[in-house]
Enzyme design. Structure first.
Site: not given
Ligand code: DGJ
Length: 744
Positions: A477-479, A547
């Site tokens: 992931d990379m948020n 999402d």
């Protein structure tokens, strides 16, 4: 595929199955764009250059060399000498002057496709790909620029990249180096792109191209939720089957610029490459810089042909994963089930129930490490939170495996929380500008992955976790986006390299991960779908799409994503209703059907489903096993879009040999007192007959008589495509149906 060079005429042509791309040398030095469109066999097409029209070439008109440059179709335009359209290359000398004059200096044709060092790129063998290299040189700077073009057997794509080499004695600063430029006359073009936001990624937008510049871009350090590294110029009549389409897609995951410009002469320049904002690369004597690859597709048969060209190229020449042609395990992810509030007992409860219903893998999402119980700490502390997982990771994994499931894990290796042991130990590892507060986003900072020691340090921690237990899958992931761009490891005149060096660090780390752990299935993700791009597909065969898991919102997101990317790459899950993002309630069947057009999995607390929903899970699992080979490997056709008609969405997948097909139809809005609808199918063989079978199983809502016209179950392919499949209106909104067609 074929590359033809006419040395006498100085004409270079790249032929794909159905297209030709051409360029020519003018006046012995200018490389001009000649043609891009449907396939042409002859090389005698220099007349397309119109060199007898004013302003004439510089050898005939020394007074107006600047005007010539501003009007000629340049193959790789530069800043500083009179072409005032957007340039592809801008170089600053050590003396501070911004100009270059690249002159043609030769060519080479080779079988195969060279690798691009450190970058994701399409690949090909000597048997199935050929490459043309055109060499250009600026004498004053000693700068050599190589334009690379490759074509592939059986494909209509042309891929391009650019290599710059400093053969001079002094450094130069590259302030802009785009990867592709396409100059042509306007054809009343419209610009198509993919736009959105978090939880609303890649919605298709089409608008007229006016005078001036229209661009699609990101300088967030990632390809982004908002805009996407894809642009197509389409003629006004373009539909799925008709019209001319010129498309570009970037094989890169960082900052990008895609731009179309219409000028005073009704010429159009289309460009794509690394965004010049914040970019400056110092090229020392002897050094090289490679600009990432752009995939170009021309289709004279509308958008559908373009889509299938991208899908096939990416499935045969970009994605490398051993899982590409495999049915991926049906997973259940605990994010929407528990968010941060879980422990071993909860995970095992989910796993137990999931195993009984035929689900094959449990993915433990965010919150298992450091002391993380919300999103405000512990990124970088890649060791197990033993308060949540008391027996440790291996113990949990073994228990999950004993239930018959594989185990997957979530990581976010590019980030560091200010509240973490890692940050307390290495505060300089965060990207930052000394003296300024680092901008927080989701209470986290970004690691300076331009530095080898940071990549190595974080990678070691992650690799230790992956070695500590039998882990089959990783969700990377990379948020957050990148801000306050500064690196402690770069000198002042190299700080402009940080965005790109960061991306190279990400790619290096992912390459290491898939090399050291070849059996792990990697899924990329970025706060939903902010890094769903061709660059990431080089490392992972699937990427989390969004999402927003609401089935109706997913229709537009998946339509936009599948415009370019194979459906086998789209991460799609069934989640609970009311949907957490939307508050909308949709039938369980519809959620399953929409998620089938992707990797398929669940993201809900399965222990809380009703007995009837659990039966539906079993049926959906069976359906996945029945149809995934077809969906993953087949040809995708768009039949109708709720974005355009406001009522229904429909697509189909057809086997490569046209013996089997699957029709998806979602009635988004119920209308009362309407006749049934004929939906024209695509991609079938008109000479074949097909038996139609409703794919509902007993117990699911919607009876066969409600759906299928009782009078006919065998149709000719021609009738299905010319007249259509009859689909009755169902009772209620958001109702979906799935029909399988099998050759008789
Ligand atoms: C964003 C992802 O898109 C979600 O699926 C989930 O993994 C969260 N991050 C976890 O923080």
């Amino acid at each position: 595929m074929k590359i033809t060079v006419d040395e006498k005429q100085q004409v270079f042509l790249l032929h794909t199955e159905n297209t030709t791309y051409g360029m020519a040398v003018v006046d012995g030095r200018f490389l001009e764009h000649l043609y891009y469109g449907g396939r042409l066999e002859d090389t005698d097409i220099r007349y397309l250059l119109r060199t007898d029209e004013a302003p004439l070439v510089p050898s005939q008109n020394k007074r107006e060399t600047g005007a010539f440059l501003d009007c000629a179709p340049m193959e790789y335009p530069e800043t500083g000498m009179g072409d005032y359209r957007e340039s592809a290359l801008c170089v600053r000398s050590i003396a501070g002057h911004r100009a270059s004059e690249l002159a043609y200096a030769g060519y080479e044709v080779m079988e195969g496709k060279p690798k691009l060092p450190g970058l994701p790129a399409t690949w090909g063998s000597q048997a199935d790909s050929s490459t043309l290299k055109i060499f250009l040189k600026d004498q004053l700077l000693g700068l050599k620029v190589t334009l690379l073009y490759s074509v592939f057997a059986g494909s209509d794509a042309v891929v391009r990249s650019v290599l710059a080499e400093n053969e001079g004695k002094e450094p130069v600063y590259i302030e802009k180096i785009l990867s592709a430029c396409l100059d042509m006359d306007d054809q009343d073009f419209q610009v198509m792109g993919l736009f959105g936001s978090w939880a609303r990624e890649r919605h298709i937008q089409r608008m007229p191209l006016g005078y001036g510049r229209q661009n699609i871009s990101s300088f967030k350090g990632e390809s982004s939720h908002q805009e996407h590294p894809f642009m197509a110029l389409v003629t006004p009549e373009t539909t799925q089957e008709t019209g001319r389409v010129y498309a570009m897609n970037f094989v890169y995951s960082g900052n990008f610029l895609a731009q179309a410009e219409k000028n005073q002469f009704d010429s159009v320049r289309m460009l794509m490459g690394i965004h010049p904002e914040g970019f400056c690369w110092k090229l020392e004597p002897g050094a090289q810089f490679t600009a990432p690859e752009v995939v170009m597709v021309y289709s004279g048969e509308g958008l559908g042909k373009m889509t299938r060209t991208f899908h096939d190229l990416y499935r045969t020449h970009l994605i490398r994963s051993p899982y590409l042609h495999q049915k991926r395990p049906i997973l259940i992810n605990n994010w929407e089930a528990t968010y941060f509030d879980f422990d071993e007992t909860k995970l095992l409860d989910i796993a137990r129930e999931a195993a009984e219903l035929g689900i094959e893998m449990l993915v433990m999402d965010d919150g298992w490490f450091g002391k993380r119980s919300s999103d405000d700490s512990s990124l970088g502390d890649w060791f197990v939170n033993e308060e949540k997982l008391k027996g440790g990771l291996n113990d949990l994994v073994e228990k999950v495996k004993a239930l018959g499931l594989k185990f997957g894990i979530w990581i976010e290796p590019e980030m560091i929380s200010p509240d973490s042991e890692l940050y307390r130990k290495h505060p300089d590892w965060a990207i930052q500008i000394p003296g300024r507060d680092i901008t927080q986003s989701r209470a986290q900072y970004v690691l300076d992955l331009s530095r080898d020691e940071v990549v190595d340090g974080v990678y070691q921690m992650i690799a230790d976790v992956l070695r500590s237990a039998d882990i089959s899958y990783v969700k990377w992931d990379m948020n957050r986006q990148l801000t306050t761009m500064g690196s402690y490891a770069l000198p002042a005149d190299r700080q402009g390299e940080l965005f790109h060096r960061y991306m190279l660090g990400v790619y290096r780390m992912q390459e290491r991960l898939i090399t050291d752990f070849p059996d792990i299935l990697l899924e990329n993700c970025s706060g939903g779908g902010a890094r769903f791009d061709a660059g990431m597909l080089y490392y992972s065969p699937q990427i989390w799409c969004s999402d927003d898991t609401d089935a109706i919102e997913r229709l537009e997101i998946q339509e936009g994503t599948a415009l370019v990317y194979p459906v086998s790459a789209m991460g799609a899950h069934v989640s609970v209703c009311p949907n957490h993002a939307m508050g909308r309630t949709t039938p369980f069947e519809t959620r399953g059907d929409v998620a089938l057009l992707g990797t398929f999995g669940y993201e809900l607390d399965i222990t809380k489903l009703s007995p009837q929903e659990k039966e539906l899970v079993k049926e959906q699992v069976a359906r996945y096993h029945q149809y995934n080979d077809l969906i993953r490997e087949g040809d995708y056709y768009r039949l109708g879009s709720v974005r355009e008609n406001g009522i229904y969405d429909s697509w189909m997948i057809v086997d490569k040999d046209k013996s089997r097909a699957l029709l998806f139809y979602v009635q988004v809005r119920r209308r009362v007192n309407v006749k049934s609808r004929f939906v024209r199918l695509k991609g079938l063989d008109p000479e074949k007959n097909y038996a139609a079978k409703e794919c509902r199983f007993a117990g699911e809502s919607g009876t066969a008589s409600e759906w299928i016209p009782a009078d006919k179950t065998v149709y000719s392919g021609r009738a299905l495509m010319e007249a259509g499949m009859r689909l009755a209106s169902a009772y209620g909104d958001f109702r979906s149906r799935l029909v399988e067609f099998t050759q008789e």
